[in-house]
Write an enzyme that holds these catalytic residues in place. Structure first.
Site, PDB file in Angstrom:
ATOM      1  N   GLU A  84       3.895  55.409  66.296  1.00 47.44           N
ATOM      2  CA  GLU A  84       3.947  56.021  64.961  1.00 47.44           C
ATOM      3  C   GLU A  84       4.680  57.359  64.996  1.00 47.44           C
ATOM      4  O   GLU A  84       5.443  57.695  64.090  1.00 47.44           O
ATOM      5  CB  GLU A  84       2.519  56.194  64.430  1.00 47.44           C
ATOM      6  CG  GLU A  84       1.846  54.843  64.195  1.00 47.44           C
ATOM      7  CD  GLU A  84       0.358  54.956  63.908  1.00 47.44           C
ATOM      8  OE1 GLU A  84      -0.361  55.553  64.736  1.00 47.44           O
ATOM      9  OE2 GLU A  84      -0.072  54.463  62.860  1.00 47.44           O
TER      10      GLU A  84
ATOM     11  N   GLY B 159      -0.506  55.589  68.082  1.00 47.42           N
ATOM     12  CA  GLY B 159       0.028  56.850  67.552  1.00 47.42           C
ATOM     13  C   GLY B 159       1.353  57.236  68.186  1.00 47.42           C
ATOM     14  O   GLY B 159       2.159  57.935  67.568  1.00 47.42           O
TER      15      GLY B 159
ATOM     16  N   ALA C  87      -3.017  57.787  70.039  1.00 40.78           N
ATOM     17  CA  ALA C  87      -3.964  58.848  69.699  1.00 40.78           C
ATOM     18  C   ALA C  87      -5.010  58.893  70.809  1.00 40.78           C
ATOM     19  O   ALA C  87      -5.225  57.912  71.524  1.00 40.78           O
ATOM     20  CB  ALA C  87      -4.605  58.530  68.359  1.00 40.78           C
TER      21      ALA C  87
ATOM     22  N   GLU D 147      -4.002  49.084  68.171  1.00 43.52           N
ATOM     23  CA  GLU D 147      -5.285  49.629  67.712  1.00 43.52           C
ATOM     24  C   GLU D 147      -6.349  48.564  67.515  1.00 43.52           C
ATOM     25  O   GLU D 147      -7.545  48.796  67.727  1.00 43.52           O
ATOM     26  CB  GLU D 147      -5.094  50.396  66.392  1.00 43.52           C
ATOM     27  CG  GLU D 147      -4.361  51.713  66.529  1.00 43.52           C
ATOM     28  CD  GLU D 147      -2.853  51.628  66.388  1.00 43.52           C
ATOM     29  OE1 GLU D 147      -2.297  50.504  66.509  1.00 43.52           O
ATOM     30  OE2 GLU D 147      -2.221  52.665  66.178  1.00 43.52           O
TER      31      GLU D 147
HETATM   32  N1  CO8 Z   1      -6.289  58.140  74.754  1.00 44.12           N
HETATM   33  C1  CO8 Z   1      -6.932  58.831  75.719  1.00 44.12           C
HETATM   34  N2  CO8 Z   1      -6.639  58.715  77.010  1.00 44.12           N
HETATM   35  C2  CO8 Z   1      -5.662  57.870  77.356  1.00 44.12           C
HETATM   36  C3  CO8 Z   1      -4.962  57.103  76.413  1.00 44.12           C
HETATM   37  C4  CO8 Z   1      -5.311  57.273  75.036  1.00 44.12           C
HETATM   38  N3  CO8 Z   1      -4.672  56.630  74.044  1.00 44.12           N
HETATM   39  N4  CO8 Z   1      -4.062  56.336  77.063  1.00 44.12           N
HETATM   40  C5  CO8 Z   1      -4.188  56.607  78.370  1.00 44.12           C
HETATM   41  N5  CO8 Z   1      -5.151  57.528  78.555  1.00 44.12           N
HETATM   42  C6  CO8 Z   1      -5.622  58.097  79.805  1.00 44.12           C
HETATM   43  C7  CO8 Z   1      -6.491  57.102  80.583  1.00 44.12           C
HETATM   44  O1  CO8 Z   1      -7.818  57.127  80.085  1.00 44.12           O
HETATM   45  C8  CO8 Z   1      -6.352  57.634  81.980  1.00 44.12           C
HETATM   46  O2  CO8 Z   1      -7.200  58.754  82.116  1.00 44.12           O
HETATM   47  P1  CO8 Z   1      -8.190  58.868  83.400  1.00 44.12           P
HETATM   48  O3  CO8 Z   1      -7.252  58.994  84.572  1.00 44.12           O
HETATM   49  O4  CO8 Z   1      -8.963  60.112  83.122  1.00 44.12           O
HETATM   50  O5  CO8 Z   1      -8.983  57.622  83.425  1.00 44.12           O
HETATM   51  C9  CO8 Z   1      -4.925  58.146  82.042  1.00 44.12           C
HETATM   52  O6  CO8 Z   1      -4.511  58.340  80.675  1.00 44.12           O
HETATM   53  C10 CO8 Z   1      -3.960  57.142  82.660  1.00 44.12           C
HETATM   54  O7  CO8 Z   1      -4.097  55.913  81.960  1.00 44.12           O
HETATM   55  P2  CO8 Z   1      -4.330  54.503  82.712  1.00 44.12           P
HETATM   56  O8  CO8 Z   1      -5.082  54.707  83.980  1.00 44.12           O
HETATM   57  O9  CO8 Z   1      -4.936  53.567  81.703  1.00 44.12           O
HETATM   58  O10 CO8 Z   1      -2.815  54.136  83.028  1.00 44.12           O
HETATM   59  P3  CO8 Z   1      -2.210  52.669  83.233  1.00 44.12           P
HETATM   60  O11 CO8 Z   1      -0.826  52.861  83.742  1.00 44.12           O
HETATM   61  O12 CO8 Z   1      -3.138  51.806  84.010  1.00 44.12           O
HETATM   62  O13 CO8 Z   1      -2.136  52.028  81.733  1.00 44.12           O
HETATM   63  C11 CO8 Z   1      -1.666  52.037  79.379  1.00 44.12           C
HETATM   64  C12 CO8 Z   1      -1.295  52.580  80.767  1.00 44.12           C
HETATM   65  C13 CO8 Z   1      -1.404  50.546  79.283  1.00 44.12           C
HETATM   66  C14 CO8 Z   1      -0.795  52.763  78.351  1.00 44.12           C
HETATM   67  C15 CO8 Z   1      -3.171  52.299  79.093  1.00 44.12           C
HETATM   68  O14 CO8 Z   1      -3.467  53.662  79.394  1.00 44.12           O
HETATM   69  C16 CO8 Z   1      -3.601  52.037  77.681  1.00 44.12           C
HETATM   70  O15 CO8 Z   1      -3.764  50.901  77.276  1.00 44.12           O
HETATM   71  N6  CO8 Z   1      -3.802  53.123  76.871  1.00 44.12           N
HETATM   72  C17 CO8 Z   1      -4.282  53.012  75.535  1.00 44.12           C
HETATM   73  C18 CO8 Z   1      -3.214  52.492  74.595  1.00 44.12           C
HETATM   74  C19 CO8 Z   1      -3.760  52.377  73.196  1.00 44.12           C
HETATM   75  O16 CO8 Z   1      -4.643  51.601  72.902  1.00 44.12           O
HETATM   76  N7  CO8 Z   1      -3.210  53.198  72.259  1.00 44.12           N
HETATM   77  C20 CO8 Z   1      -3.652  53.227  70.924  1.00 44.12           C
HETATM   78  C21 CO8 Z   1      -4.658  54.312  70.752  1.00 44.12           C
HETATM   79  S1  CO8 Z   1      -5.431  54.298  69.129  1.00 44.12           S
HETATM   80  C22 CO8 Z   1      -4.297  55.012  68.124  1.00 44.12           C
HETATM   81  O17 CO8 Z   1      -3.247  55.425  68.543  1.00 44.12           O
HETATM   82  C23 CO8 Z   1      -4.689  55.108  66.721  1.00 44.12           C
HETATM   83  C24 CO8 Z   1      -3.741  56.025  65.952  1.00 44.12           C
HETATM   84  C25 CO8 Z   1      -4.230  56.275  64.585  1.00 44.12           C
HETATM   85  C26 CO8 Z   1      -5.314  57.291  64.523  1.00 44.12           C
HETATM   86  C27 CO8 Z   1      -5.306  57.888  63.194  1.00 44.12           C
HETATM   87  C28 CO8 Z   1      -6.625  58.471  62.786  1.00 44.12           C
HETATM   88  C29 CO8 Z   1      -6.626  58.921  61.372  1.00 44.12           C
END
Ligand code: CO8
Length: 257
Positions: free
Chosen positions: A111, A108, A65, A131
């Protein structure tokens, strides 16, 4: 209809829906949710479509998400907008769906893949519910569907530590039906979808409904539900065609919707 964050292509009776927010690794914001749901519901209503493939990019199916969108929200925002509840509609589609997962399927993203009926992974796929590392918990069914798919021990470990699993572990654990080389993922997913789309559409819907019932009820009730649907297929002309074709040693030609 045209969309900004998803691409929709039709290939015969199969539809391919591709998440297209590459700069954010297909992070699932409200726009993506609304567009995926609208696109797939439109395809679900189309009698010319018998199976829907959902995929992302090679690097990311979806990295979760959208953290940036959620960060400032209050409890009241989340509650009153019923944040992300519309994703449930993907699981309620009657047309069978195939998730083709390459790269990150986190939070997400994992999911979303689990909301699909068949889950195929490339050998680069990474699954997890990280998360907890953000100070939250899964919110699109991850704690429930992952637990049903891989069992309590592994689901607990993934949800409590945020550890991810690679494609091989996900296959061993029963989360994905098959792992294929990354270059073959889409072709394989489309081939599976074409096979499903070539079956009787109403009977495929009933098979999907019957398997899904296993997640919702007791064994005895599930078997009873299956039996009623089994009896019902004898009202579908495709039963005569399928069995007739077998007896006459020819390929069946199923009618669709
Ligand atoms: N949300 C927003 N932006 C994201 C996300 C995300 N989940 N994942 C990556 N991005 C963005 C980064 O911020 C980055 O943007 P920018 O260039 O503007 O800084 C761009 O995508 C590229 O990402 P990275 O530079 O981080 O790329 P890497 O190759 O270094 O890393 C990863 C890749 C490991 C996947 C890393 O991006 C990461 O850890 N992402 C987050 C993963 C995560 O924690 N996911 C869970 C999110 S929470 C969730 O899903 C909850 C769901 C339930 C919600 C329900 C509500 C009711």
């Amino acid at each position: 209809m045209t969309y900004e964050t998803v691409l929709v292509e039709r290939k015969g009776r199969t539809a391919l829906v591709t998440l297209n927010r590459p700069k954010a690794l297909n992070a699932l914001n409200l726009q993506v949710m609304n567009e995926v749901v609208a696109a797939t519901e439109e395809l679900d209503r189309d009698p010319g479509i018998g199976c829907i493939v959902l995929t992302g990019s090679e690097k990311a199916f979806a990295a979760g998400a959208d953290i940036k969108e959620m960060r400032p929200r209050s409890y009241m925002d989340m509650y009153l907008t019923d944040w992300f509840t519309a994703w449930d509609r993907l699981g309620a589609l009657r047309t069978p769906t195939v998730a083709a997962v390459s790269g990150y399927a986190l939070g997400g993203g994992c999911e979303l893949a689990m909301l699909c009926d068949i889950l195929l992974a490339s050998d680069t796929a990474v699954f997890g519910q990280p998360e907890i590392k953000l100070g939250v918990i899964p919110g699109i069914g991850g704690s429930q569907r992952l637990t049903r798919a891989v069992g309590k021990a592994k689901a607990m470990e993934l949800c409590l530590t945020g550890r991810t699993m690679d494609a091989a572990e996900a296959e061993r654990a029963g989360l994905v039906s098959r792992v294929v080389p990354a270059a073959e993922l889409l072709g394989e997913a489309l081939a599976v979808a074409e096979t499903v789309a070539g079956m009787s559409a109403p009977v495929a819907m009933m098979a999907k409904e019957a398997v899904n019932r296993a997640f919702e009820t007791t064994l005895a009730e599930g078997v009873r539900f299956e039996r009623r649907l089994f009896h019902a297929v004898f009202a579908v002309a495709d039963q005569k065609e399928g069995m007739g074709a077998f007896v006459e040693k020819r390929p069946p030609v199923f009618g669709h919707r």
